[in-house]
Design a protein around this motif. Structure first.
Motif, short mmCIF file in Angstrom:
data_model
loop_
_atom_site.label_atom_id
_atom_site.label_comp_id
_atom_site.label_asym_id
_atom_site.label_seq_id
_atom_site.Cartn_x
_atom_site.Cartn_y
_atom_site.Cartn_z
N GLY A 185 0.82 -1.33 0.39
CA GLY A 185 -0.20 -0.05 0.05
C GLY A 185 1.03 1.22 0.00
N ARG A 186 0.33 2.26 -0.87
CA ARG A 186 1.49 2.82 -0.58
C ARG A 186 1.43 3.80 0.33
NH1 ARG A 186 3.13 5.95 -5.57
NH2 ARG A 186 2.02 5.33 -7.18
N HIS A 187 0.18 3.78 0.80
CA HIS A 187 -0.48 4.64 1.96
C HIS A 187 -0.45 4.39 3.61
CE1 HIS A 187 -0.79 7.65 -1.04
NE2 HIS A 187 -1.78 7.49 -1.78
N ASN A 188 0.01 3.77 3.26
CA ASN A 188 -0.10 2.59 4.20
C ASN A 188 1.55 2.36 5.26
OD1 ASN A 188 -0.21 0.51 6.25
ND2 ASN A 188 -2.20 -0.43 4.52
N TYR A 189 1.98 1.47 6.48
CA TYR A 189 3.10 1.92 7.17
C TYR A 189 3.88 0.90 6.47
CZ TYR A 189 5.55 0.55 10.79
OH TYR A 189 7.31 0.05 11.38
N PRO A 190 5.70 1.79 6.09
CA PRO A 190 5.87 1.75 6.82
C PRO A 190 5.83 3.51 6.34
CG PRO A 190 7.40 0.58 5.79
CD PRO A 190 5.94 0.24 5.89
N PHE A 191 5.56 4.78 6.33
CA PHE A 191 5.11 5.96 5.98
C PHE A 191 6.30 6.32 5.29
CE2 PHE A 191 1.84 5.29 9.14
CZ PHE A 191 0.90 5.26 7.91
N HIS A 192 8.04 5.94 6.18
CA HIS A 192 9.17 6.21 4.76
C HIS A 192 9.23 4.88 4.40
CE1 HIS A 192 12.72 7.45 4.30
NE2 HIS A 192 13.60 6.70 5.06
N LYS A 193 9.40 4.58 3.85
CA LYS A 193 9.60 4.12 3.17
C LYS A 193 11.25 3.49 2.44
CE LYS A 193 4.90 2.11 1.89
NZ LYS A 193 4.03 3.13 2.40
N GLU A 194 11.64 2.66 1.94
CA GLU A 194 13.07 2.30 1.58
C GLU A 194 13.11 1.67 0.41
OE1 GLU A 194 15.57 2.77 3.60
OE2 GLU A 194 14.60 2.79 5.79
N GLN A 195 14.06 1.79 -0.03
CA GLN A 195 13.80 1.07 -1.78
C GLN A 195 14.25 0.09 -2.41
OE1 GLN A 195 15.63 4.01 -4.40
NE2 GLN A 195 15.82 3.01 -6.48
N SER A 196 13.19 -1.01 -2.24
CA SER A 196 13.49 -1.98 -2.80
C SER A 196 13.70 -2.16 -4.18
CB SER A 196 11.70 -3.14 -2.81
OG SER A 196 11.17 -2.91 -1.35
N ASP A 197 14.61 -3.49 -4.15
CA ASP A 197 14.76 -3.50 -6.16
C ASP A 197 13.74 -3.00 -6.25
OD1 ASP A 197 17.73 -3.92 -5.74
OD2 ASP A 197 16.82 -6.24 -4.78
N LEU A 198 12.20 -3.62 -6.19
CA LEU A 198 10.96 -2.93 -7.28
C LEU A 198 10.18 -3.05 -6.62
CD1 LEU A 198 9.92 -2.82 -10.18
CD2 LEU A 198 9.53 -5.28 -9.76
N ASP A 199 9.39 -1.41 -6.43
CA ASP A 199 8.63 -1.63 -5.27
C ASP A 199 7.46 -1.49 -6.32
OD1 ASP A 199 9.67 -1.52 -2.44
OD2 ASP A 199 10.70 0.04 -3.27
N VAL A 200 6.37 -2.11 -5.89
CA VAL A 200 5.08 -1.87 -6.52
C VAL A 200 3.99 -1.54 -5.96
CG1 VAL A 200 2.96 -2.43 -8.44
CG2 VAL A 200 5.25 -3.63 -8.31
N PRO A 201 4.12 0.27 -5.02
CA PRO A 201 3.12 0.25 -3.92
C PRO A 201 1.46 0.24 -5.17
CG PRO A 201 4.28 2.50 -6.17
CD PRO A 201 4.92 1.12 -6.19
N LEU A 202 0.57 0.24 -4.45
CA LEU A 202 -0.61 0.22 -4.56
C LEU A 202 -1.44 1.26 -3.96
CD1 LEU A 202 -1.25 -3.32 -3.50
CD2 LEU A 202 -0.29 -2.42 -5.96
N GLU A 203 -2.11 1.77 -4.49
CA GLU A 203 -3.32 3.09 -4.06
C GLU A 203 -4.21 2.20 -3.29
OE1 GLU A 203 -2.44 6.07 -5.22
OE2 GLU A 203 -0.76 6.18 -6.19
N ASP A 204 -4.88 3.29 -2.12
CA ASP A 204 -6.10 2.72 -1.30
C ASP A 204 -7.44 2.12 -2.41
OD1 ASP A 204 -4.68 3.91 0.42
OD2 ASP A 204 -5.83 5.26 1.11
#
Length: 303
Positions: A185-204
């Motif tokens: 979840g893009r707007h979910n915990y943790p609110f400070h994201k680290e950088q994975s090799d591939l992040d796919v943030p999901l909208e609410d």
């Protein structure tokens, strides 16, 4: 997979260290094995209670000073607040057992294709601190042990818990031998994201169809590009539309289809898989247990 080859790491002290307010979400660690036994998915022989992970193996991932604080019960009040649990000897013992469970699962999966830890997925733990109810990073410890001994050459972490695996991402940010993939979840915990090799943030409000479409787009391509010889799968069921904190709209059937997609894609590529359960916070414990049990069913049906 033959019934005799099924392996489930089960922690028998799952509920002991927690104050009453935290015990409800912990019930799943008792109820999942009971439900699998009741349905005949497993036998008692499949349940294995791990030993405590040796400190020297934990130190391949976590800083010595932090580990000593866990062992000596000397975490500061601030450190305990970040973790979310009050420290206790039983809680520390439980984390060492969970970590060994994931390592045991990985070793079994190398021989038989798949193995599952009823607990685990403690992906918010960093080298020098715990966060988000996570003290030790079970997947990171297992990956580092297997890589150091040469048992595996290239791992991928498929983290499909609704929360980003920030600890895992940070731990492996400079290590090309472990590829970190997180859909969260893009707007979910943790609110400070680290950088994975591939992040796919999901909208609410991401729907089942959109979720599965994204997974189908990314996972096969990653396996082709990364060429891992082992996968760690964090199969959180906090993506469910019933989850109190997930903010997504994935159905129970969709969550099961997610698991089917992961296992079938890995199996087709010849990649063994160790599974950690991750989170799940639906108000009705039956929703949590059913969704987690579906993960076991899909794993055993495909491998």
């Amino acid at each position: 997979m033959k019934p005799s080859e099924r392996f489930i790491a089960f922690d028998p002290i799952y509920a002991h260290p927690l104050p009453p307010g935290h015990r409800f979400p912990m019930l799943k660690y008792e109820l999942i094995p009971e439900q699998l036994l009741y349905e005949g998915i497993i036998t008692e022989e499949a349940l294995v209670s791990p030993a405590s992970c040796p400190t020297e193996l934990v130190l391949k991932t976590h800083d010595a000073g932090y580990v000593q604080k866990l062992l000596d019960q000397t975490l500061s009040a601030k450190e305990q607040r970040h973790i979310g649990f009050p420290q206790s000897e039983a809680l520390t013992k439980r984390e060492f057992i969970i970590t060994q469970g994931t390592l045991d699962c990985a070793r079994h999966a190398l021989q038989h294709g798949v193995a599952l830890n009823v607990a685990g997925g403690t992906h918010h733990a960093f080298a020098d601190r715990g966060e988000g109810f996570c003290l030790l990073n079970d997947v990171a410890v297992a990956a580092n042990v297997l890589l150091e001994e040469g048992t595996i050459k290239q791992a991928i972490v498929v983290d499909l818990d609704v929360h980003q695996g920030n600890g895992t991402a940070k731990l492996f940010e400079q290590n090309p031998k472990v590829f970190t993939f997180s859909m969260h979840g893009r707007h979910n915990y943790p609110f400070h994201k680290e950088q994975s090799d591939l992040d796919v943030p999901l909208e609410d409000g991401t729907t089942t169809e959109a979720y599965l479409e994204l997974l189908a787009k990314h996972l096969p391509a990653l396996l082709e590009n990364v060429q891992p010889d082992f996968a760690f799968y964090i199969s959180g069921v906090d993506i469910l539309e019933t989850d109190k904190f997930g903010k997504l709209k994935v159905s129970k059937a969709g969550c099961r289809e997610r698991d089917h997609m992961v296992f079938s894609t890995l199996k087709k590529a010849g990649i063994p898989c160790a599974v950690s359960m991750g989170g799940g916070y639906s108000p009705d414990i039956r929703d949590i247990v059913e969704a987690h049990c579906n993960t076991f069913k899909e794993a055993f049906s495909i491998y």
